[in-house]
Scaffold this motif. Structure first.
Motif, PDB file in Angstrom:
ATOM      1  N   GLY A 107       0.814  -1.205   0.000  1.00  0.00           N
ATOM      2  CA  GLY A 107       0.000   0.000   0.000  1.00  0.00           C
ATOM      3  C   GLY A 107       0.848   1.256   0.000  1.00  0.00           C
ATOM      4  N   LEU A 108       0.202   2.376  -0.225  1.00  0.00           N
ATOM      5  CA  LEU A 108       0.899   3.653  -0.292  1.00  0.00           C
ATOM      6  C   LEU A 108       1.568   3.996   1.037  1.00  0.00           C
ATOM      7  CD1 LEU A 108       1.607   6.190  -1.861  1.00  0.00           C
ATOM      8  CD2 LEU A 108      -0.565   7.164  -1.125  1.00  0.00           C
ATOM      9  N   LEU A 109       0.858   3.839   2.111  1.00  0.00           N
ATOM     10  CA  LEU A 109       1.403   4.177   3.423  1.00  0.00           C
ATOM     11  C   LEU A 109       2.579   3.273   3.790  1.00  0.00           C
ATOM     12  CD1 LEU A 109       1.255   5.955   5.890  1.00  0.00           C
ATOM     13  CD2 LEU A 109      -0.412   4.383   6.878  1.00  0.00           C
ATOM     14  N   SER A 110       2.408   1.973   3.613  1.00  0.00           N
ATOM     15  CA  SER A 110       3.514   1.068   3.940  1.00  0.00           C
ATOM     16  C   SER A 110       4.685   1.293   2.991  1.00  0.00           C
ATOM     17  CB  SER A 110       3.061  -0.382   3.917  1.00  0.00           C
ATOM     18  OG  SER A 110       2.617  -0.738   2.633  1.00  0.00           O
ATOM     19  N   GLY A 111       4.398   1.626   1.723  1.00  0.00           N
ATOM     20  CA  GLY A 111       5.469   1.938   0.770  1.00  0.00           C
ATOM     21  C   GLY A 111       6.266   3.144   1.203  1.00  0.00           C
ATOM     22  N   LEU A 112       5.577   4.184   1.687  1.00  0.00           N
ATOM     23  CA  LEU A 112       6.267   5.386   2.159  1.00  0.00           C
ATOM     24  C   LEU A 112       7.062   5.122   3.432  1.00  0.00           C
ATOM     25  CD1 LEU A 112       3.575   8.126   1.505  1.00  0.00           C
ATOM     26  CD2 LEU A 112       5.732   7.792   0.296  1.00  0.00           C
ATOM     27  N   LEU A 113       6.486   4.344   4.328  1.00  0.00           N
ATOM     28  CA  LEU A 113       7.175   4.054   5.582  1.00  0.00           C
ATOM     29  C   LEU A 113       8.399   3.150   5.388  1.00  0.00           C
ATOM     30  CD1 LEU A 113       4.144   3.522   7.977  1.00  0.00           C
ATOM     31  CD2 LEU A 113       5.681   5.504   7.878  1.00  0.00           C
ATOM     32  N   ALA A 173      13.549  -0.126   1.756  1.00  0.00           N
ATOM     33  CA  ALA A 173      13.274  -0.819   0.499  1.00  0.00           C
ATOM     34  C   ALA A 173      13.902  -0.106  -0.704  1.00  0.00           C
ATOM     35  CB  ALA A 173      11.775  -0.956   0.289  1.00  0.00           C
ATOM     36  N   GLY A 174      13.971   1.222  -0.666  1.00  0.00           N
ATOM     37  CA  GLY A 174      14.526   1.969  -1.798  1.00  0.00           C
ATOM     38  C   GLY A 174      15.971   1.595  -2.090  1.00  0.00           C
ATOM     39  N   PRO A 175      16.858   1.683  -1.108  1.00  0.00           N
ATOM     40  CA  PRO A 175      18.250   1.297  -1.364  1.00  0.00           C
ATOM     41  C   PRO A 175      18.415  -0.179  -1.730  1.00  0.00           C
ATOM     42  CG  PRO A 175      18.109   2.652   0.599  1.00  0.00           C
ATOM     43  CD  PRO A 175      16.706   2.333   0.188  1.00  0.00           C
ATOM     44  N   VAL A 176      17.595  -1.040  -1.162  1.00  0.00           N
ATOM     45  CA  VAL A 176      17.679  -2.468  -1.486  1.00  0.00           C
ATOM     46  C   VAL A 176      17.309  -2.683  -2.950  1.00  0.00           C
ATOM     47  CG1 VAL A 176      16.663  -4.734  -1.032  1.00  0.00           C
ATOM     48  CG2 VAL A 176      17.286  -3.244   0.874  1.00  0.00           C
TER      49      VAL A 176
END
Length: 94
Positions: A2-8, A13-16
């Motif tokens: 979801g959007l919220l979990s993606g932002l949190l 997750a981004g660097p991975v």
């Protein structure tokens, strides 16, 4: 996700995901260099030139030539297994 979990989870997750992308690119480039038939053929031509100029012995030439042909055959077998065969290859004819 979801959007919220993606932002949190983005700081983790981004660097991975970025690292995974970079590693995939490195692997693809390494495979391209490892399975490059043209490089092996160029090395065979260079070996032949050294032999004709008398810079290497018959034994050295034959041993290195056998290694290169084995490697070239392994590349071709691997490419056929991965479905990347040469479009112009038809049996024993070039």
């Amino acid at each position: 996700m979801g959007l919220l979990s993606g932002l949190l989870l983005f700081p983790i997750a981004g660097p991975v995901r970025g690292l995974r992308f970079v590693l995939e690119q490195i692997r693809e480039e390494a495979d391209a260099q490892l399975f490059d038939e043209n490089a092996v053929q160029a090395e065979l031509m260079s070996l032949d030139l050294l032999y004709r100029q008398g810079e290497i012995s018959d034994e050295e030439y034959e041993a290195r030539e056998a290694e290169l042909f084995d490697y070239l055959n392994a590349i071709r077998a691997s490419n056929e297994g991965r479905g990347e065969g040469d479009e112009y290859w038809e049996g024993d004819a070039w």
